[in-house]
Design an enzyme around this catalytic site. Structure first.
Site, short mmCIF file in Angstrom:
data_model
loop_
_atom_site.label_atom_id
_atom_site.label_comp_id
_atom_site.label_asym_id
_atom_site.label_seq_id
_atom_site.Cartn_x
_atom_site.Cartn_y
_atom_site.Cartn_z
N VAL A 67 19.64 94.99 76.55
CA VAL A 67 19.22 96.05 77.48
C VAL A 67 19.30 95.63 78.95
CG1 VAL A 67 17.73 97.28 75.83
CG2 VAL A 67 16.74 95.49 77.31
N ASN A 93 11.53 100.21 74.69
CA ASN A 93 10.51 99.30 74.15
C ASN A 93 10.89 97.82 74.18
OD1 ASN A 93 8.29 98.54 72.06
ND2 ASN A 93 10.24 98.02 71.06
N SER A 146 2.08 97.63 78.96
CA SER A 146 1.10 96.67 78.41
C SER A 146 -0.23 96.85 79.13
CB SER A 146 1.60 95.25 78.64
OG SER A 146 0.65 94.30 78.23
N TYR A 161 5.70 88.59 83.76
CA TYR A 161 5.49 89.60 82.70
C TYR A 161 4.64 90.75 83.22
CZ TYR A 161 4.11 91.67 78.23
OH TYR A 161 3.90 92.54 77.19
N SER A 164 6.37 92.97 85.65
CA SER A 164 7.34 93.85 84.99
C SER A 164 6.64 95.03 84.33
CB SER A 164 8.19 93.08 83.97
OG SER A 164 7.47 92.79 82.79
N LYS A 165 5.46 94.77 83.75
CA LYS A 165 4.73 95.81 83.01
C LYS A 165 4.08 96.82 83.97
CE LYS A 165 6.18 94.69 79.29
NZ LYS A 165 6.80 95.60 78.34
N ILE A 194 -1.06 93.12 69.70
CA ILE A 194 -0.53 93.77 68.49
C ILE A 194 0.19 92.68 67.69
CG2 ILE A 194 0.99 95.61 67.60
CD1 ILE A 194 -1.25 96.75 69.44
P1 NAD Z 1 8.99 91.70 69.10
O1 NAD Z 1 9.52 90.39 69.60
O2 NAD Z 1 8.41 91.75 67.72
O3 NAD Z 1 10.12 92.82 69.24
C1 NAD Z 1 10.89 92.93 70.39
C2 NAD Z 1 12.25 93.49 70.02
O4 NAD Z 1 13.01 93.64 71.24
C3 NAD Z 1 13.08 92.56 69.13
O5 NAD Z 1 13.71 93.33 68.13
C4 NAD Z 1 14.09 91.94 70.08
O6 NAD Z 1 15.32 91.58 69.45
C5 NAD Z 1 14.28 93.06 71.08
N1 NAD Z 1 14.77 92.58 72.36
C6 NAD Z 1 14.23 91.62 73.16
N2 NAD Z 1 15.00 91.45 74.24
C7 NAD Z 1 16.03 92.32 74.14
C8 NAD Z 1 17.15 92.61 74.94
N3 NAD Z 1 17.39 91.95 76.08
N4 NAD Z 1 18.00 93.58 74.54
C9 NAD Z 1 17.79 94.24 73.38
N5 NAD Z 1 16.76 93.99 72.56
C10 NAD Z 1 15.89 93.03 72.95
O7 NAD Z 1 7.90 92.10 70.17
P2 NAD Z 1 6.94 93.39 70.35
O8 NAD Z 1 5.58 92.83 70.51
O9 NAD Z 1 7.19 94.42 69.35
O10 NAD Z 1 7.41 93.88 71.79
C11 NAD Z 1 7.85 95.18 72.07
C12 NAD Z 1 7.31 95.62 73.41
O11 NAD Z 1 5.89 95.66 73.34
C13 NAD Z 1 7.64 94.69 74.58
O12 NAD Z 1 8.03 95.48 75.69
C14 NAD Z 1 6.32 94.00 74.86
O13 NAD Z 1 6.20 93.62 76.21
C15 NAD Z 1 5.35 95.09 74.50
N6 NAD Z 1 3.97 94.65 74.22
C16 NAD Z 1 3.68 93.89 73.12
C17 NAD Z 1 2.36 93.50 72.90
C18 NAD Z 1 1.97 92.66 71.71
O14 NAD Z 1 0.82 92.21 71.63
N7 NAD Z 1 2.84 92.41 70.76
C19 NAD Z 1 1.36 93.91 73.78
C20 NAD Z 1 1.70 94.68 74.88
C21 NAD Z 1 3.01 95.06 75.09
#
Ligand code: NAD
Length: 265
Positions: A67, A93, A146, A161, A164-165, A194
């Site tokens: 992305v 996402n 986030s 991070y 960015s958020k 999560i």
């Molecule tokens: P995750 O690592 O389980 O999933 C992230 C997905 O994004 C993966 O499939 C990965 O391959 C894909 N990805 C990463 N970089 C990419 C790129 N450059 N191009 C295409 N795909 C890419 O993590 P997650 O926790 O599900 O994260 C998803 C979103 O949720 C993120 O934006 C993260 O900042 C946000 N988030 C997560 C949490 C948490 O506690 N897990 C909390 C707040 C926000």
């Protein structure tokens, strides 16, 4: 609500659909009748989600995309529309935690990597999908931000991070207004902790301890359930924002954190 499925026949593009929160949304939206198009750079995981959806009788496709790369995002959106004819739902996402380090140690390259995927990636995903959404006469965009950068500022070292958020929420509000006349709604989900695979994309500097704040929280970090949220709970929220049930909601950041962020600043 009637007996029909909530997003029947809608084409949903999900970045980072192969894992975590993206996967949770892909499964929920597919269950409710959407055609799922996953844009991910990790193909094995995304293909597993595709198989899972197909086994349950749904439709899913995977488009290899980083992305942060404009030409890949532009091509992926075109490929989605060439194959499925339209884009109705856009779940922006994909993201990484990146490097968490004291400011003197955080390198320019690390900053660029986090902002490049999380914030520029958000811009690119929306930029290249919007022309198709306008052609359909509307749709719903949901961005994963986030609690960090919006309600929580005590994860010292997570500067890139959190920036960015926070940027994603400002971006969401700007385009919510800009795209309202085109009947495109734009909202953000702001998760707390999560259970996902995000730790695989987290680089904690050993010297982070030196700058960490000595903060102690009340008992339990998520007072609602005393545990991290699940990808299913996030999926339910994304489904709500994608569906007509939220037809008058745009420009809103919704926290999904079991009230955790209310205890922390
Ligand atoms: P995750 O690592 O389980 O999933 C992230 C997905 O994004 C993966 O499939 C990965 O391959 C894909 N990805 C990463 N970089 C990419 C790129 N450059 N191009 C295409 N795909 C890419 O993590 P997650 O926790 O599900 O994260 C998803 C979103 O949720 C993120 O934006 C993260 O900042 C946000 N988030 C997560 C949490 C948490 O506690 N897990 C909390 C707040 C926000």
């Amino acid at each position: 609500m009637g007996n029909g499925k909530r997003v029947e026949g809608k084409v949903a593009v999900i970045t980072g659909g192969g894992s975590g929160i993206g996967k949770g949304a892909a499964l929920k939206l597919a269950e409710q009748g959407a055609i799922i198009c996953m844009l991910d750079r990790t193909l094995d995981n995304a293909n597993e989600v595709k198989s899972q959806i197909e086994e349950a009788g749904g439709t899913a496709d995977v488009f290899e995309t980083d992305v942060s790369k404009p030409e890949m995002v532009e091509k992926a959106m075109k490929d989605v529309v060439d194959k499925h004819g339209r884009i109705d739902i856009l779940f922006v996402n994909a993201g990484i935690n990146g490097t968490w380090a004291p400011i003197e140690e955080l390198t320019v390259e690390e900053w660029d990597m986090t902002l490049g995927i999380n914030l520029k990636g958000t811009f690119l995903t929306v930029k290249y999908a919007v022309p198709y959404m306008k052609e359909n006469g509307g749709g719903s965009i949901i961005i994963t931000s986030s609690v960090n950068g919006n309600r929580i500022f005590s994860n010292t070292g997570a500067t890139a991070y959190s920036s960015s958020k926070a940027g994603q929420v400002a971006f969401m509000k700007m385009i919510a207004l800009e795209l309202a006349p085109s009947k495109i709604r734009v909202n953000a989900v702001c998760p707390g902790a999560i259970d996902t695979n995000i730790d695989d994309n987290t680089n904690i500097s050993p010297s982070l301890e030196k700058v960490k704040m000595p903060i102690e929280y009340p008992k339990g970090s998520q007072p609602l359930e005393f545990k991290s949220g699940t990808i299913e709970q996030c999926g339910d929220l994304v489904l709500f924002l994608a569906s007509e049930e939220s037809s008058h909601i745009s420009g809103v950041d919704i926290y999904i954190d079991g009230a955790e962020s209310l205890m922390r600043g």
